[in-house]
Design a protein around this motif. Structure first.
Motif, short mmCIF file in Angstrom:
data_model
loop_
_atom_site.label_atom_id
_atom_site.label_comp_id
_atom_site.label_asym_id
_atom_site.label_seq_id
_atom_site.Cartn_x
_atom_site.Cartn_y
_atom_site.Cartn_z
N PHE A 6 0.65 -1.74 -0.25
CA PHE A 6 0.23 -0.09 -0.29
C PHE A 6 0.82 1.43 -0.26
CE2 PHE A 6 -2.90 -3.18 2.00
CZ PHE A 6 -3.66 -3.26 1.93
N LYS A 7 0.27 2.18 -0.71
CA LYS A 7 1.54 3.40 -0.75
C LYS A 7 0.21 4.75 -0.27
CE LYS A 7 5.47 2.59 -2.48
NZ LYS A 7 6.22 2.27 -1.50
N GLN A 8 -1.49 4.27 -0.16
CA GLN A 8 -1.73 5.20 1.03
C GLN A 8 -2.34 4.39 1.93
OE1 GLN A 8 -4.77 5.91 -2.86
NE2 GLN A 8 -3.89 7.50 -2.89
N VAL A 9 -2.96 5.23 3.19
CA VAL A 9 -3.28 4.88 4.42
C VAL A 9 -4.10 5.85 5.24
CG1 VAL A 9 -1.21 5.48 5.99
CG2 VAL A 9 -2.57 3.49 6.24
N GLY A 10 -5.10 5.08 5.21
CA GLY A 10 -6.06 6.26 5.98
C GLY A 10 -5.88 5.40 8.17
N VAL A 11 -5.68 6.36 9.00
CA VAL A 11 -5.15 5.67 10.00
C VAL A 11 -6.56 6.67 11.16
CG1 VAL A 11 -3.59 6.27 11.97
CG2 VAL A 11 -2.89 6.20 9.74
N TRP A 12 -7.06 6.06 11.48
CA TRP A 12 -7.89 6.63 12.75
C TRP A 12 -7.30 6.29 13.83
CZ3 TRP A 12 -9.43 4.98 16.93
CH2 TRP A 12 -11.29 5.59 17.81
N ILE A 13 -7.37 7.87 14.72
CA ILE A 13 -6.19 7.62 15.70
C ILE A 13 -7.37 9.33 16.53
CG2 ILE A 13 -5.25 9.79 14.88
CD1 ILE A 13 -2.78 9.55 16.31
N ASP A 14 -7.13 7.61 18.07
CA ASP A 14 -7.02 8.40 19.54
C ASP A 14 -6.02 8.66 20.05
OD1 ASP A 14 -7.84 5.86 20.43
OD2 ASP A 14 -9.73 7.01 20.67
N HIS A 15 -5.90 9.16 21.25
CA HIS A 15 -5.12 8.84 22.26
C HIS A 15 -5.37 7.25 22.74
CE1 HIS A 15 -4.63 13.49 23.18
NE2 HIS A 15 -3.68 13.07 21.76
N SER A 16 -6.02 6.13 22.16
CA SER A 16 -5.65 4.93 23.79
C SER A 16 -4.89 3.95 21.91
CB SER A 16 -7.13 4.36 23.21
OG SER A 16 -8.08 4.47 22.99
N LYS A 17 -5.51 3.89 21.10
CA LYS A 17 -5.50 3.20 20.33
C LYS A 17 -5.69 4.14 18.30
CE LYS A 17 -9.74 1.08 20.31
NZ LYS A 17 -10.45 -0.12 20.52
N ALA A 18 -4.70 3.01 17.66
CA ALA A 18 -4.41 3.88 16.41
C ALA A 18 -5.04 1.91 15.23
CB ALA A 18 -3.08 3.89 16.10
N HIS A 19 -6.02 3.10 14.34
CA HIS A 19 -6.30 1.44 13.60
C HIS A 19 -5.19 2.11 11.90
CE1 HIS A 19 -8.91 -0.39 15.18
NE2 HIS A 19 -9.41 0.49 16.21
N PHE A 20 -4.88 0.80 11.29
CA PHE A 20 -3.72 1.60 9.84
C PHE A 20 -5.40 1.35 9.25
CE2 PHE A 20 -0.69 1.82 13.17
CZ PHE A 20 0.22 3.46 12.46
N VAL A 21 -5.69 1.91 7.87
CA VAL A 21 -6.47 0.74 6.97
C VAL A 21 -5.99 1.25 5.35
CG1 VAL A 21 -8.61 1.12 5.61
CG2 VAL A 21 -8.48 1.08 8.10
N GLY A 22 -5.09 0.61 5.04
CA GLY A 22 -4.15 0.73 3.58
C GLY A 22 -5.71 0.50 2.51
N PHE A 23 -5.34 1.36 1.04
CA PHE A 23 -6.25 1.48 0.13
C PHE A 23 -4.93 1.90 -1.41
CE2 PHE A 23 -7.52 3.97 -3.42
CZ PHE A 23 -9.12 3.51 -3.19
#
Length: 151
Positions: A6-23
């Protein structure tokens, strides 16, 4: 699929965790979830209150509060460092989430010279399920590139 495809990523982030979603090519995949070492309400066993000896008011707090603040800042710094190392392989980075962590991460990435040529975007969102995470990232990258035709 690994994160290198993946060259594009979306990162849902808060102070407790982060979810990495590749596109990639109209497909989104949840790559990984990174747990943060940051704890906002930390209390040691047997620890007394943060009030001073001569006042029960919260205005007069002890030096313990300063120490806790320094510890939490170090934990947050460590969390952002872990995220930086994971984001190096991506060209386009979307940071999104409910709080201020996304702006803190964006500011940190802008200060880092190794992210100078990378595209950064910040969006606000609520807490999302896994399917909503995938859809959010897919919709964002498809709308960001109007020439992209999904099959």
């Amino acid at each position: 699929m690994n994160s290198n495809s993946f060259k594009q990523v979306g990162v849902w982030i808060d102070h407790s965790k982060a979810h990495f979603v590749g596109f990639n090519d109209g497909n989104t995949v949840l790559i990984e979830t990174l747990e943060s070492p940051f704890e906002s309400m930390k209390r040691e066993v047997g620890e007394g209150s943060d009030k001073t000896r001569f006042s029960s008011s919260n205005e007069h707090s002890s030096n313990n509060e300063h120490k806790k603040h320094n510890i939490s800042q170090k934990e947050l710094n460590e969390y952002f460092k872990m995220m930086e190392t994971k984001l190096h392989s991506f060209d386009d980075i979307l940071l999104f989430g409910p709080g201020v962590a996304k702006e803190q991460m964006r500011n940190r990435l802008r200060e880092n010279k190794s992210f100078d040529g990378k595209w950064l975007s910040v969006q606000t969102s609520d807490k999302l399920t896994d399917n909503q995470l995938l859809a959010f990232v897919r919709d964002f990258y498809i709308n960001a590139n109007p020439d992209f035709k999904s099959v």
